[in-house]
Motif scaffolding. Structure first.
Motif, PDB file in Angstrom:
ATOM      1  N   ARG A  70       0.844  -1.203   0.000  1.00  0.00           N
ATOM      2  CA  ARG A  70       0.000   0.000   0.000  1.00  0.00           C
ATOM      3  C   ARG A  70       0.879   1.253   0.000  1.00  0.00           C
ATOM      4  O   ARG A  70       1.980   1.237   0.542  1.00  0.00           O
ATOM      5  N   VAL A 129       4.522   0.260   1.256  1.00  0.00           N
ATOM      6  CA  VAL A 129       4.867  -0.718   2.290  1.00  0.00           C
ATOM      7  C   VAL A 129       4.157  -2.032   1.996  1.00  0.00           C
ATOM      8  O   VAL A 129       2.953  -2.033   1.739  1.00  0.00           O
ATOM      9  N   LYS A 168       4.504  -6.700   2.590  1.00  0.00           N
ATOM     10  CA  LYS A 168       5.052  -7.773   3.416  1.00  0.00           C
ATOM     11  C   LYS A 168       5.520  -8.915   2.529  1.00  0.00           C
ATOM     12  O   LYS A 168       4.788  -9.354   1.645  1.00  0.00           O
ATOM     13  N   MET A 169       6.732  -9.371   2.775  1.00  0.00           N
ATOM     14  CA  MET A 169       7.300 -10.475   2.006  1.00  0.00           C
ATOM     15  C   MET A 169       7.378 -11.718   2.884  1.00  0.00           C
ATOM     16  O   MET A 169       7.877 -11.668   4.001  1.00  0.00           O
ATOM     17  N   SER A 194       7.759 -16.450   8.183  1.00  0.00           N
ATOM     18  CA  SER A 194       7.313 -15.196   8.773  1.00  0.00           C
ATOM     19  C   SER A 194       7.231 -14.180   7.645  1.00  0.00           C
ATOM     20  O   SER A 194       7.555 -14.473   6.500  1.00  0.00           O
ATOM     21  N   GLN A 195       6.760 -12.990   7.965  1.00  0.00           N
ATOM     22  CA  GLN A 195       6.710 -11.933   6.958  1.00  0.00           C
ATOM     23  C   GLN A 195       7.598 -10.786   7.395  1.00  0.00           C
ATOM     24  O   GLN A 195       7.535 -10.350   8.539  1.00  0.00           O
ATOM     25  N   LYS A 196       8.452 -10.329   6.462  1.00  0.00           N
ATOM     26  CA  LYS A 196       9.213  -9.115   6.762  1.00  0.00           C
ATOM     27  C   LYS A 196       8.587  -7.960   5.988  1.00  0.00           C
ATOM     28  O   LYS A 196       7.974  -8.149   4.930  1.00  0.00           O
ATOM     29  N   TYR A 197       8.720  -6.772   6.535  1.00  0.00           N
ATOM     30  CA  TYR A 197       8.231  -5.581   5.837  1.00  0.00           C
ATOM     31  C   TYR A 197       9.213  -5.183   4.744  1.00  0.00           C
ATOM     32  O   TYR A 197      10.426  -5.206   4.955  1.00  0.00           O
ATOM     33  N   VAL A 198       8.670  -4.833   3.580  1.00  0.00           N
ATOM     34  CA  VAL A 198       9.502  -4.274   2.519  1.00  0.00           C
ATOM     35  C   VAL A 198       8.953  -2.884   2.202  1.00  0.00           C
ATOM     36  O   VAL A 198       7.739  -2.693   2.134  1.00  0.00           O
ATOM     37  N   VAL A 199       9.857  -1.936   2.075  1.00  0.00           N
ATOM     38  CA  VAL A 199       9.474  -0.541   1.875  1.00  0.00           C
ATOM     39  C   VAL A 199      10.143  -0.031   0.604  1.00  0.00           C
ATOM     40  O   VAL A 199      11.358  -0.165   0.443  1.00  0.00           O
ATOM     41  N   PHE A 200       9.335   0.520  -0.303  1.00  0.00           N
ATOM     42  CA  PHE A 200       9.852   1.045  -1.570  1.00  0.00           C
ATOM     43  C   PHE A 200       9.665   2.552  -1.570  1.00  0.00           C
ATOM     44  O   PHE A 200       8.535   3.044  -1.511  1.00  0.00           O
TER      45      PHE A 200
END
Lengths: 418, 418
Positions: A102, A110, A112-113, A405-411
């Motif tokens: 989103r 932001v 989640k991977m 698990s999920q890590k946050y990815v930020v572009f």
């Protein structure tokens, strides 16, 4: 060799292997699973010979027949290991997807991977096929693993471990992606569950004693299964033929599983009619009934239950039966005496079904179905690591997602915080 | 009074209150939050008087100025508590939704219902406004909570607790939904983190020493935040003006936060040009640079870094700077020395961005954005319980969803297992 140094070495190697696994493609991981299957198929004689050694030792130590049965391998059980590897290879990739992306008011996007947990420590008891099952799930989910099986299966597990290493090498993956602890020293377990630098999660599989000891001593998160004190409640106005089928299935389909019904609750208004159907079926299957006083008046062959029976996980042809005033009392009983595992209501009343669903605090809550359905395969997870009685991370049947698990990815495009 | 008996009593009451909260409607929970806000507004004088007592005790015990500042309340901070309650009341309901409902081959329909965890134990240090923040998040998510604040804020927390109880009662909710431990005896913490019958999760908020002690002794799952050793890597070919803005923001926007950059990594090919921009900005803000030998040749005012600097969470105007051969070395450095919290790359190279995203094993991985964005509000979570450095359950910034779990719900029409 010092056990804590040995375990530290396994931990360091597992951590390095985890990075390679996390970056491997789905086809590499699937290829490794199939290479392991091939190696096991080729090494049947060696595995069975190692298993003979374990069985001989078990018999000379006087292990009981049930234990020896769990320990024993044969052609069919080896076929089962191979089938398990092929089935896991056929499942979709549990890692790699990025979703929920989103755009935020700041302009960053932001998401989640889905990624592996890293290193999974698995501690289990006698069954050597768990060595293959657990390895296959960890490889598929991109995790490396350290396996600590029961001391009574040390030779069988060693032989299987060599097939796994060879299969990993065949597929160009690090052999240390799966490491089987090769000492029976109990200090190895103590080291494994406290190496928080190297191990990300512990999955114990075994009896309640093992699980409690590990939970008490671990410094690493534990995905655990304690006990299954499961209930079926037969509501006022329920279809009694459905109630009979569900109750008998939930109790007698298999006695030793955690999703087997241990206590039957009945609304007073249907108790006599329901027990007139269910009682004889249970009796014909040799199930002992331990009932409240009202139950014992209806079923004159029932034994009087004590307070301890309402808490009991029999794992045997024994059933506690209690007659209650209605839905609220049934829910109170389940939440107070149950183990928050799996509980079912048989009802035709929609509002009662809704209330039961909401108010029963269990990992699986069912309407008009047998508790025996609480199972990763029946739920469509494709695989089952175990059934979690925790509320954290994974609750109920745990599939491959439980090992991720999920890590946050930020572009961003140069955003800074103001 | 015996501390363990007292804590057991809190645990039992919390468990009972949890059932009522779990079944309350969103409007009841929101109403409770607004009633608490009103009570706090009405009792400003009492809260400030209690805070004066704590401050006087803190000063007489010689607590340092930073500690006294965290402890101190004033009209603005009380306004902040009220605003926090109103903001949490405005968020969507984190519980109740049932989704992923699918029909299985057996005919049962299986879905997942979002439910509260139950009882949340929160252990924190001096800031009394955490009492309100933590309570508001637990009430909103349908959990009851036992709060154990710092002994230095015991009077402030007591006064706030009385407002919370009164507000809960105003809204017709159990006063025991939020219980503040009213003893400074350290044995209370030991009891809280081992009452696995009554407490479902522990959330510690405080320094690394507190977190490590709790993790070592807890028998209950812990959602924890250890440390933030965050990196920015400036890639070959990066936009140096963007790199400068991000690096300076990540280091100097706030020095004491966990998502502040502690180590800057630079690709050798851009190091001299990038440091020619960034160096003077850092110097003008009084940031000490501890650099590798190459860095020290470029910035002649930099101090030579030791091995310990690469692991350091300074939380201060100090920055470690290292020049690396390229992306792979940067990723290796981050995974080896970092704390797996938040790491960013500044790059124009798409393949490098992808590789960094995949290979950096941190709870937040960023491209072309400041590490300072790792925050529940910036990520759109609406609230933040904390930032988890665990991989289990919740990773990175934790919103209200971190205080919930999902139970399986099964809808049948009489199915039994065959």
């Amino acid at each position: 060799m010092d056990v804590s140094d040995y375990m530290l070495g396994l931990g360091q190697q597992a951590k390095r292997a985890a990075r390679v696994l996390a970056l491997s493609s789905l086809s590499q991981r699937n290829h490794a699973l199939l290479c392991i299957a091939q190696r096991i198929d080729q090494q049947r004689e060696l595995i069975l010979a190692a298993n003979e050694k374990d069985l001989a030792a078990a018999k000379s130590q006087g292990l009981d027949a049930a234990m020896c049965d769990r320990l024993a391998l044969n052609a069919g059980r080896i076929d089962g290991m191979i089938a398990n590897l092929e089935q896991v290879a056929s499942l979709p990739d549990p890692i790699g997807a990025t979703d929920q992306v989103r755009t935020m008011p700041s302009g960053i996007r932001v998401g989640k991977m889905r990624v592996p947990l890293g290193v999974v420590g698995i501690i289990y008891e006698s069954r050597p096929n768990v060595t293959v099952e657990a390895s296959s799930l960890c490889i598929k989910s991109g995790n490396s693993t350290i396996l600590r099986g029961g001391s009574e299966s040390i030779h069988s597990n060693g032989a299987i471990a060599r097939c796994i290493e060879a299969g990993l090498a065949d597929a160009g993956m690090p052999e240390t992606a799966v490491q089987v602890v090769n000492t029976t020293d109990r200090a190895a377990v103590g080291a494994l569950i406290t190496m928080d630098k190297f191990v990300d999660v512990i999955v114990p599989r075994g009896g309640k004693g093992l699980i409690e000891r590990i939970t008490a001593e671990a410094r690493i998160p534990v995905i655990k299964h304690l006990d299954g004190v499961c209930h079926v409640f037969i509501d006022a106005g329920a279809d009694l033929s459905m109630a009979n089928a569900i109750a008998v299935n939930a109790k007698t389909h298999r006695y030793g599983t955690c999703n087997t019904m241990e206590t039957l609750l009945l609304d007073r208004s249907v108790a006599a009619d329901a027990l007139a159907l269910i009682g004889p079926e249970l009796q014909s299957k040799g199930v002992e009934v331990r009932g409240c006083s009202e139950t014992c008046r209806i079923l004159n062959w029932a034994v009087v239950a004590t307070e301890a029976d309402w808490y009991a996980e029999y794992l045997a042809p024994i059933l506690a039966v209690r007659i209650v005033a209605g839905l609220a009392e049934a829910i109170d009983h389940i939440n107070a005496y149950g183990s928050h595992h799996t509980d079912a209501i048989v009802t035709n009343n929609h509002a009662h079904a809704e209330q039961f669903m909401r108010e029963v605090d269990s990992s699986s809550v069912m309407v008009n179905a047998s508790t025996r359905f609480a199972d990763g395969f029946e739920y469509g997870l494709g695989a089952e690591i175990g059934i979690s009685t925790d509320k954290i991370h994974a609750r109920g049947p745990v599939g491959l997602e439980g090992l991720t698990s999920q890590k946050y990815v930020v572009f961003g495009t140069g955003q800074v915080r103001s």
